[in-house]
Design an enzyme around this catalytic site. Structure first.
Site, short mmCIF file in Angstrom:
data_model
loop_
_atom_site.label_atom_id
_atom_site.label_comp_id
_atom_site.label_asym_id
_atom_site.label_seq_id
_atom_site.Cartn_x
_atom_site.Cartn_y
_atom_site.Cartn_z
N GLU A 128 0.98 0.94 11.54
CA GLU A 128 0.23 2.13 11.89
C GLU A 128 -0.05 2.25 13.40
O GLU A 128 -0.01 3.33 13.96
CB GLU A 128 -1.07 2.19 11.09
CG GLU A 128 -0.84 2.29 9.57
CD GLU A 128 0.02 3.49 9.16
OE1 GLU A 128 0.25 4.40 9.98
OE2 GLU A 128 0.47 3.51 8.00
N GLU A 165 5.28 9.92 11.36
CA GLU A 165 5.97 9.50 10.13
C GLU A 165 7.42 9.12 10.43
O GLU A 165 7.96 8.19 9.83
CB GLU A 165 5.93 10.59 9.06
CG GLU A 165 4.53 11.03 8.64
CD GLU A 165 3.57 9.90 8.34
OE1 GLU A 165 4.02 8.82 7.92
OE2 GLU A 165 2.35 10.09 8.56
N ALA A 203 -0.02 12.35 5.43
CA ALA A 203 1.43 12.31 5.28
C ALA A 203 1.84 10.88 4.95
O ALA A 203 1.07 9.95 5.17
CB ALA A 203 2.11 12.75 6.58
N MET A 204 3.05 10.73 4.43
CA MET A 204 3.51 9.40 4.03
C MET A 204 4.99 9.24 4.34
O MET A 204 5.81 10.09 3.99
CB MET A 204 3.23 9.21 2.52
CG MET A 204 3.77 7.93 1.92
SD MET A 204 2.93 6.49 2.63
CE MET A 204 4.25 5.29 2.56
#
Ligand code: BES
Ligand code: ZN
Length: 927
Positions: free
Chosen positions: A360, A338, A302-303
């Site tokens: 992250e 996300e 996912a982004m």
């Protein structure tokens, strides 16, 4: 705004001049210029599958910070029609005409360099306009193509989407593609009116295209200042499901129309967790809308693009009939991760990729808080924390690991940083800080950091400063301590320590020392030296205070980075154990003297084992198994610890147990003593398998997620070791499925058993069973089910089937998408027969695989970990080295993965030499 006629542009392409090569070769952009705003217009052509492409113009408002005669920006694989480039001064002293006299490129850094006719003068603002075009990318990066079958019309539908992180916006439009160059974006998309255009911001206005019939221009609102890697757009024919959030942003979930009924869960969960973050950070989500979209082709999981979050189908879509509890929890975690980035990463961004872990690590940690908030009954926080700790312990015990904060000079190094160290170790050190600071200081530190650097960039020192201030304000940290000093020892040094605790039972004291834990036992002693600031929390059998994770004191480091000696007083009498690092609050291991281990083993093997906190039970298992691996403990002690697992009914201690036993399994199954190991495994597994009623119960009576997950895992291990009736029961389920008249509609296998049932059926089944499952794969409309099938198709032991499967996985015209081929490879490689085939396939086809991924070798890194855990002889290791040497040109961008693979193989070879006989003897004593 001027835009080319489509046909003119097509001719224009041919005119592009060949650029000369520039000598500017530094990996960072010059700091002479700063982009303020981008006007980005992109026309996307999706009608002709033979000719999928885009063409656009970008107008960039650029402020000169110093005088300069050139503009250096990023551009990769784009055709730029130089005759159409314009440059004008629009702000500052005078309004002189300017122009571009010549251009050059530097392909190794993706630079496109424009030499200006007049010098650009500091303080002035210029407008640069660049036309560009390219085919929609086939690799799933930049501005790329994707497709799916529309079953109703029986046609293939095409769509476009972006994936820019870390450094691929440059493949979609010329730009200053570094995270520090934040600017606002006004995106305008041109596309056929039968499509929908989406971007980071809401639509501002649409109007017909000037020349192309049935085409429209859709202009989006101007964005807030952001980094290029967060820009996103997509042209598609998807449906959406709106969510409603009181007073909140418009929140929609998108998927291909045939999958829209799988959006409900994400549409419900997303807004809830977004709202929680608004409260947690005390900062509203700043955009007027947010979309999340499930893309049929997607390379990562996912982004977090700001306002337009992109996902794989399997990480966003949920089907009650086809997705398991584990799928659901995974999905919640991905969405929570996300959305956490919308603050950590999007609002405040790292200055440079060196601090990728700030993005992250934070999203991973805060994401677990988010899931925990929405589903406290899942108890997922401790599971996530433990799993992050274990994963980072494993990787970070390699000499070839790297610091959390690492120097970055190449794009391939950025890509390599998206690893266990940035995510899991990053998350673990943040959890440590949260636990030693306490809730209040943690929250107020976070808030002031986010407020101070909103819409700007920061590095880890900025974060440490915010936390030091908050901690001192709240009295959560002694005034002479700085967060930076403590945390630098964790983020700037590679590795982590083992704390050695040696008790003096007469004096009731313990002497503490620390050294780096390394799995490779033939390294020079220098490498073991290091000092980490260790929060010391501990309790004893006399006290049993497992809820207080706050440090009682610290193990400190000198200015020169040497560990200062430390003695703990007032410990209990000699018949009572002590445990350090309560609830594994900090990422370090602990070794004790023999007597203390003996006391711990007694309690673990007694009815009282639950008096030790469940996370510390997990810690004891992971520590003792690893210390035995490296020879700092013996396997006899380790097996006395694992012996208590026959009583253990909670998932957390089983997690490290399974991880460690899996490593041993992969080695031992290649040796003559595997029979003993199998018997030992059956001995450990049978009581829990029976307690959970194995495959006999279909989860109907189980509500707790912990228990569902435990049962899912136990059943999978039980079938692997043929415990009790596991395999026949699994085969029975599979037969019932095969007997269904319409197996794509009706699947009698309980969702949480599917992986185990399919895998057992394939492992012990016929060619027809394999074909049946493969057909289900092709017909399934649910991506998580498809992933389950791809994984389990690799469970076969038939050489020809596995060989054929490997070839199917890399057939671009076949049914397996490129994004999933590494999953198939890993599925094959994890099996005992498949491992040899997969290794050979990789060695024989490395050039082809390299080309298959269009030289985007990041995916290739995934191929090595499965292989590395199973090479156990010096001869095979040397053979692999020869391969690596001969294939340098294909492996240059996966340097880190190769180093880690070779070291892991060497560690296995060492293990065989040192431990094989010792463990075999001990196991026989425990049967
Ligand atoms: N920012 C990443 C996506 C990404 C990964 C971009 C690698 C470029 C290279 C995103 O936030 C992410 O971390 N995605 C994870 C899933 C997440 C839940 C751990 C992924 O893609 O694996
Ligand atoms: Zn992320």
């Amino acid at each position: 705004m001027k835009f080319f006629l489509f046909s003119v542009l097509a001719i224009g392409l041919g005119l592009a001049t060949v650029d000369s090569v520039s000598s500017y070769n530094y990996y960072r952009l010059p700091t002479t210029l700063r982009p303020q705003k981008y006007y980005l217009r992109v026309l996307t052509l999706l009608e002709n599958p033979e000719d999928l492409r885009f063409a656009g113009t970008v107008k960039i408002l650029i402020e000169a910070l110093q005088n300069t005669r050139n503009i250096t920006l990023h551009s990769k694989n784009l055709t730029i029609d130089e005759s159409q480039i314009t440059l004008r001064q629009i702000g500052g002293e005078g309004r002189k005409e300017n122009c571009v006299s010549s251009t050059s490129v530097n392909p190794s850094n993706d630079y496109f360099i424009l030499n200006t006719c007049q010098e650009l003068v500091a303080g002035n603002v210029y407008k640069l306009s660049l036309p560009f075009s390219a085919d929609l990318s086939r690799p799933l990066t930049g501005y790329y193509r994707s497709s799916y079958k529309d079953p109703e019309a029986n046609v293939t539908r095409w769509l476009s989407a972006t994936q820019f992180e870390p450094a691929l916006a440059r493949k979609a439009f010329p730009c200053f593609d570094e995270p520090g160059y934040k600017a606002s974006f006004v995106v305008t998309l041109g596309y056929h009116k039968n499509y929908t255009g989406l971007s980071n911001m809401p639509v501002k206005a649409t109007k017909p295209h000037e020349t192309l019939p049935n085409y429209i221009w859709c202009e989006f609102q101007e964005s807030v200042p952001m980094s290029t890697y967060l820009v996103a757009y997509s042209v598609n024919q998807f449906s959406n499901k709106p969510s409603t959030l009181p007073n909140g942003a418009l929140f929609r979930t998108w998927a291909r129309p045939n999958a829209i009924d799988q959006c409900d869960y994400a549409a419900e969960f997303g807004p809830k967790v977004l709202q929680y973050y608004e409260e947690l950070f005390g900062i509203k989500f700043p955009l007027p809308k947010i979309d999340q979209i499930a893309l049929p082709d997607f390379s990562a999981g996912a982004m977090e693009n700001w306002g337009l979050v992109t996902y794989r189908e399997s990480t966003l879509l949920f089907s009650a009939n086809h997705s398991s509890s584990a799928d659901k929890q995974f999905l919640a975690n991905v969405v929570a991760h996300e959305l956490a980035h919308q603050w950590f990463g999007n609002l405040v961004t790292m200055n440079w990729w060196t601090d990728l872990w700030l993005n992250e690590g934070f999203a991973t940690y805060v994401g677990s808080l988010g899931v925990n908030e929405i589903y406290p009954e899942w108890n997922s926080k401790d599971r996530r924390s433990l799993s992050s700790l274990l994963a980072s312990f494993h990787l970070d015990a390699l000499a070839s690991s790297h610091p959390v904060s690492r120097p970055i000079e190449k794009v391939s190094e950025i890509e390599e940083s998206f690893d266990t160290i940035s995510y899991q170790k990053g998350s673990s050190v943040l959890r440590m800080m949260h636990l030693f600071l306490g809730e209040e200081s943690f929250r107020s530190g976070l808030k002031s950091y986010l407020e101070r650097y909103a819409y700007k960039n920061a590095d880890q020192d900025n974060l440490w400063e915010a936390f030091t201030q908050a901690a001192h304000r709240n009295g959560a940290l002694p005034k002479d301590y700085e967060i930076k000093t403590i945390m630098d020892s964790w983020t700037l040094q590679t590795g982590y320590p083992v704390l050695n605790v040696t008790r003096d039972y007469m004096a009731r004291t313990a002497k503490l020392s620390q050294e780096r834990y390394l799995r490779n036992t033939q390294l020079s002693p220098d490498l073991h030296v290091g000092c980490w600031w260790l929060p010391l929390s501990y309790t004893s059998k006399a006290e049993m205070m497992f809820m207080n994770t706050a440090p009682k004191s610290w193990m400190e480091c000198s200015k020169a980075g040497e560990s200062l000696s430390k003695t703990i007083q007032d410990l209990p009498s000699s018949d009572k154990w002590v445990i350090f690092n309560i609830q594994l609050a900090s990422p370090y291991r602990v070794n004790y003297d023999n007597q203390n281990w003996k006391l711990l083993i007694e309690t673990l093997n007694s009815e009282d084992y639950q008096s030790i906190h469940v996370i510390n039970r997990a810690q004891l298992i992971d520590d003792v198994m690893n210390l035995a691996w490296t020879g700092e403990q013996d396997y006899e002690t380790a097996l006395q610890v694992t012996n208590y697992l026959q009583k253990e009914r909670e998932i957390l201690p089983w997690k490290p147990a399974f991880d460690q036993l899996k490593l041993l399994n992969r080695i031992l199954r290649q040796t003559p003593n595997f029979g003993f190991f199998k018997r030992y495994m059956k001995k450990l597994l049978t009581p829990i398998y029976e307690h959970l009623n194995g495959l006999n119960d279909t989860f109907s009576s189980i509500q707790e997620q912990d228990e569902i997950l435990l049962k899912t895992t136990v059943v999978s291990w039980a079938c692997q070791y043929q415990v009790a009736d596991c395999v026949p029961r699994a085969q029975e389920y599979f037969r019932r499925w095969r007997a269904e008249a319409n197996p794509d509609e009706n699947n009698p296998v309980p969702v949480n058993f599917r992986t185990t049932v399919y895998c057992s059926a394939i492992r012990y089944g016929t060619d027809e069973d394999w074909e049946f499952l493969w057909t289900r794969y092709k017909k399934s409309n649910v991506d998580s089910e498809k992933q389950t099938i791809l994984t389990t198709l690799g469970c076969s032991k038939e050489v020809w089937i596995l060989q054929r499967y490997l070839e199917m996985a890399f057939d671009s015209k076949g049914a397996i998408r490129k994004q999933d081929s590494s999953l198939c490879f890993q599925a094959v490689a994890s099996g005992q027969v498949g491992f040899l085939l997969a290794k050979k396939y990789l060695i024989d086809n490395v050039d082809f695989i390299y080309k298959y991924y269009c030289a985007e070798t990041k995916t290739m890194a995934r191929f090595f970990s499965q292989i590395s855990e199973q090479v156990i002889s010096m001869r095979d290791l040397n053979g692999f080295k020869v391969f690596v040497n001969n294939s340098r040109q294909y492996l240059k961008d996966v340097h880190q993965a190769i180093e880690q693979t070779l070291e892991t193989m060497l560690i296995n070879v060492q293990w065989m030499d040192r431990n094989y006989h010792q463990l075999s003897r001990s196991i026989q004593r425990h049967l």
